[in-house]
Scaffold this active site. Sequence first.
Site, short mmCIF file in Angstrom:
data_model
loop_
_atom_site.label_atom_id
_atom_site.label_comp_id
_atom_site.label_asym_id
_atom_site.label_seq_id
_atom_site.Cartn_x
_atom_site.Cartn_y
_atom_site.Cartn_z
N TYR A 175 0.82 -1.22 0.00
CA TYR A 175 0.00 0.00 0.00
C TYR A 175 0.85 1.27 0.00
O TYR A 175 0.32 2.36 -0.01
CB TYR A 175 -1.06 -0.01 1.10
N LYS A 224 5.21 4.12 4.89
CA LYS A 224 5.87 3.12 4.03
C LYS A 224 6.22 3.74 2.67
O LYS A 224 7.26 3.41 2.08
CB LYS A 224 4.98 1.90 3.84
C1 HXC Z 1 -6.67 4.32 17.16
C2 HXC Z 1 -4.73 4.13 18.40
C3 HXC Z 1 -4.77 2.72 18.31
C4 HXC Z 1 -5.86 2.13 17.59
C5 HXC Z 1 -3.03 3.28 19.47
N1 HXC Z 1 -3.64 4.42 19.11
N2 HXC Z 1 -3.69 2.21 18.97
N3 HXC Z 1 -5.67 4.92 17.82
N4 HXC Z 1 -6.77 2.97 17.02
N5 HXC Z 1 -5.98 0.80 17.46
C6 HXC Z 1 -3.26 5.79 19.49
C7 HXC Z 1 -3.31 6.00 21.00
O1 HXC Z 1 -4.65 6.24 21.44
C8 HXC Z 1 -2.40 7.23 21.16
O2 HXC Z 1 -3.05 8.40 20.76
C9 HXC Z 1 -1.34 6.99 20.09
O3 HXC Z 1 -1.90 6.05 19.14
C10 HXC Z 1 -0.08 6.39 20.66
O4 HXC Z 1 -0.45 5.22 21.38
P1 HXC Z 1 0.54 4.48 22.37
O5 HXC Z 1 -0.09 3.22 22.83
O6 HXC Z 1 1.05 5.47 23.40
O7 HXC Z 1 1.73 4.21 21.37
P2 HXC Z 1 3.00 3.37 21.51
O8 HXC Z 1 3.22 2.73 22.81
O9 HXC Z 1 4.05 4.25 21.03
O10 HXC Z 1 2.68 2.13 20.52
C11 HXC Z 1 2.83 2.17 19.14
C12 HXC Z 1 1.67 1.52 18.38
C13 HXC Z 1 1.44 0.05 18.74
C14 HXC Z 1 2.00 1.71 16.94
C15 HXC Z 1 0.41 2.33 18.72
O11 HXC Z 1 0.42 -0.46 17.91
C16 HXC Z 1 2.64 -0.83 18.57
O12 HXC Z 1 3.61 -0.77 19.33
N6 HXC Z 1 2.67 -1.74 17.59
C17 HXC Z 1 3.83 -2.64 17.33
C18 HXC Z 1 3.39 -3.94 16.72
C19 HXC Z 1 2.68 -3.77 15.38
O13 HXC Z 1 1.87 -2.87 15.21
N7 HXC Z 1 2.95 -4.71 14.47
C20 HXC Z 1 2.22 -4.75 13.22
C21 HXC Z 1 3.13 -4.56 12.10
S1 HXC Z 1 2.29 -5.02 10.58
P3 HXC Z 1 -3.81 9.41 21.81
O14 HXC Z 1 -4.15 10.60 20.99
O15 HXC Z 1 -5.03 8.64 22.26
O16 HXC Z 1 -2.85 9.68 22.92
C22 HXC Z 1 2.55 -3.77 9.48
C23 HXC Z 1 2.19 -3.91 8.02
C24 HXC Z 1 0.98 -4.71 7.72
O17 HXC Z 1 3.09 -2.79 9.81
C25 HXC Z 1 0.68 -4.70 6.23
C26 HXC Z 1 -0.33 -5.74 5.83
C27 HXC Z 1 -0.38 -5.94 4.34
P1 NAP Z 2 5.79 -7.39 14.77
O1 NAP Z 2 6.10 -8.82 15.09
O2 NAP Z 2 4.68 -6.71 15.46
O3 NAP Z 2 7.16 -6.62 15.03
C1 NAP Z 2 7.29 -5.27 15.17
C2 NAP Z 2 8.60 -5.07 15.89
O4 NAP Z 2 8.91 -3.69 15.90
C3 NAP Z 2 8.57 -5.56 17.33
O5 NAP Z 2 9.67 -6.41 17.56
C4 NAP Z 2 8.70 -4.28 18.15
O6 NAP Z 2 9.47 -4.53 19.32
C5 NAP Z 2 9.44 -3.38 17.18
N1 NAP Z 2 9.14 -1.97 17.44
C6 NAP Z 2 7.92 -1.37 17.43
N2 NAP Z 2 8.05 -0.08 17.76
C7 NAP Z 2 9.38 0.14 17.95
C8 NAP Z 2 10.15 1.28 18.31
N3 NAP Z 2 9.56 2.45 18.54
N4 NAP Z 2 11.49 1.14 18.41
C9 NAP Z 2 12.09 -0.06 18.20
N5 NAP Z 2 11.42 -1.16 17.85
C10 NAP Z 2 10.07 -1.07 17.75
O7 NAP Z 2 5.61 -7.11 13.23
P2 NAP Z 2 5.77 -7.98 11.90
O8 NAP Z 2 4.41 -8.36 11.47
O9 NAP Z 2 6.82 -9.01 12.06
O10 NAP Z 2 6.29 -6.84 10.93
C11 NAP Z 2 7.66 -6.73 10.59
C12 NAP Z 2 7.79 -5.78 9.42
O11 NAP Z 2 7.05 -6.28 8.32
C13 NAP Z 2 7.24 -4.38 9.69
O12 NAP Z 2 8.03 -3.42 9.06
C14 NAP Z 2 5.87 -4.43 9.06
O13 NAP Z 2 5.40 -3.15 8.72
C15 NAP Z 2 6.18 -5.27 7.85
N6 NAP Z 2 5.02 -5.92 7.22
C16 NAP Z 2 4.30 -6.83 7.94
C17 NAP Z 2 3.23 -7.44 7.31
C18 NAP Z 2 2.40 -8.48 8.04
O14 NAP Z 2 1.37 -8.88 7.49
N7 NAP Z 2 2.81 -8.96 9.19
C19 NAP Z 2 2.92 -7.14 5.98
C20 NAP Z 2 3.70 -6.19 5.30
C21 NAP Z 2 4.76 -5.60 5.93
P3 NAP Z 2 9.20 -3.74 20.71
O15 NAP Z 2 7.74 -3.80 20.97
O16 NAP Z 2 10.05 -4.52 21.68
O17 NAP Z 2 9.71 -2.36 20.50
#
Ligand code: HXC
Ligand code: NAP
Length: 287
Positions: free
Chosen positions: A158, A173
């Site tokens: 995307y 991205k």
């Molecule tokens: C709306 C949300 C939300 C949600 C968090 N926020 N989750 N808003 N819907 N589901 C808001 C919070 O309310 C807050 O805003 C702000 O985001 C920051 O939230 P925190 O919890 O303080 O953030 P933080 O601890 O920094 O956590 C970061 C995060 C969290 C991005 C929000 O999801 C995370 O750590 N994710 C890591 C794992 C992850 O997402 N993996 C997936 C990767 S897959 P306010 O205003 O309320 O203070 C990927 C690609 C997929 O990336 C592609 C598929 C094809």
């Molecule tokens: P995941 O398991 O949720 O991993 C995300 C990792 O990022 C965690 O290890 C987390 O560790 C680390 N991270 C998050 N915030 C961070 C920060 N502020 N500083 C340092 N580390 C941080 O995700 P995943 O699904 O394997 O995704 C890996 C990559 O693939 C990502 O770039 C994602 O966008 C991409 N991707 C995933 C998918 C999918 O379907 N899964 C599809 C397309 C692309 P901590 O919480 O310990 O910080």
Amino acid sequence: MDSSNLPQPARAFAPDTFKDQVALITGGGTGLGLEISRSLAALGAKVTIASRSTEHHGEFLNEARERGWSADAVTCDVREPDQVQRMTDSVLDQHGKIDILVNNAAGNFVCPSERLSARAWRAVLGIVLDGTFYCSRDVGKHMLKSGGGTMLNVVATYAWTGMPGVAHSASAKAGVLALTKTLAAEWADRGVRVNCVAPGPFHTDGASANLWPDPKVEERIKSRIPLGRFATREEVATHCLYLLAPVSAYITGECLVIDGGMTLAAGRMFEVGDRVARKPRAKEAGQ
Ligand code: HXC
Ligand code: NAP
């Protein structure tokens, strides 16, 4: 050597492919990052993983201890430039060089744009775009001085198409895709290669919990993938290793799409069954 002991992605490569290379993987303790870290370590690299939570470091460190891999973990929030610099310095202090950087850390969730708060937007842009830049810049400075290295970024398809519900992640991205090509062009003549992968969906704790917690949503996504299934983490990691390995020495600025054809089908208008009979030409119609 019995390759069946190796993590699955590593089996596609010679056992010494990354021997004595120093690798830094952000988010390297979970999901795709963990799969890449394990495979690089199994193929001889000295691997440091970096992320915020030490809880996410244990699995890799324990496996490394059992298997005798060279492995370390650093606590770092990639949104913070000072922490990124400390992380880079600590790897350089320990190993004297960094050959490989994988910018894999990410954050994501589905939220309509009109409800996305400024902090939510910043959280994702900060991790994905700022974090990738800070890590690339700091590690890049060292690679440029030391004669080269290889970087891999992780985007999503995307980045080109956009996607409802993930304005933050799609924008970040897209930025990382542009950064990949920019750095590749800036640094190629000094030996630094920069590529990225764009995977379609695959299961990880982070993605499954944040993006398709409902099995119905997962089924709907799957139904839109021409190859009929999600990728496995191992498949995606294999292609990451491919772009990092010496076999890709002539590839830079490239993005490898690993999405089972999902993007090809995204904008489709016609189905094969829609075929319309050809209108006869004037001559054929006897005029
Ligand atoms: C709306 C949300 C939300 C949600 C968090 N926020 N989750 N808003 N819907 N589901 C808001 C919070 O309310 C807050 O805003 C702000 O985001 C920051 O939230 P925190 O919890 O303080 O953030 P933080 O601890 O920094 O956590 C970061 C995060 C969290 C991005 C929000 O999801 C995370 O750590 N994710 C890591 C794992 C992850 O997402 N993996 C997936 C990767 S897959 P306010 O205003 O309320 O203070 C990927 C690609 C997929 O990336 C592609 C598929 C094809
Ligand atoms: P995941 O398991 O949720 O991993 C995300 C990792 O990022 C965690 O290890 C987390 O560790 C680390 N991270 C998050 N915030 C961070 C920060 N502020 N500083 C340092 N580390 C941080 O995700 P995943 O699904 O394997 O995704 C890996 C990559 O693939 C990502 O770039 C994602 O966008 C991409 N991707 C995933 C998918 C999918 O379907 N899964 C599809 C397309 C692309 P901590 O919480 O310990 O910080």
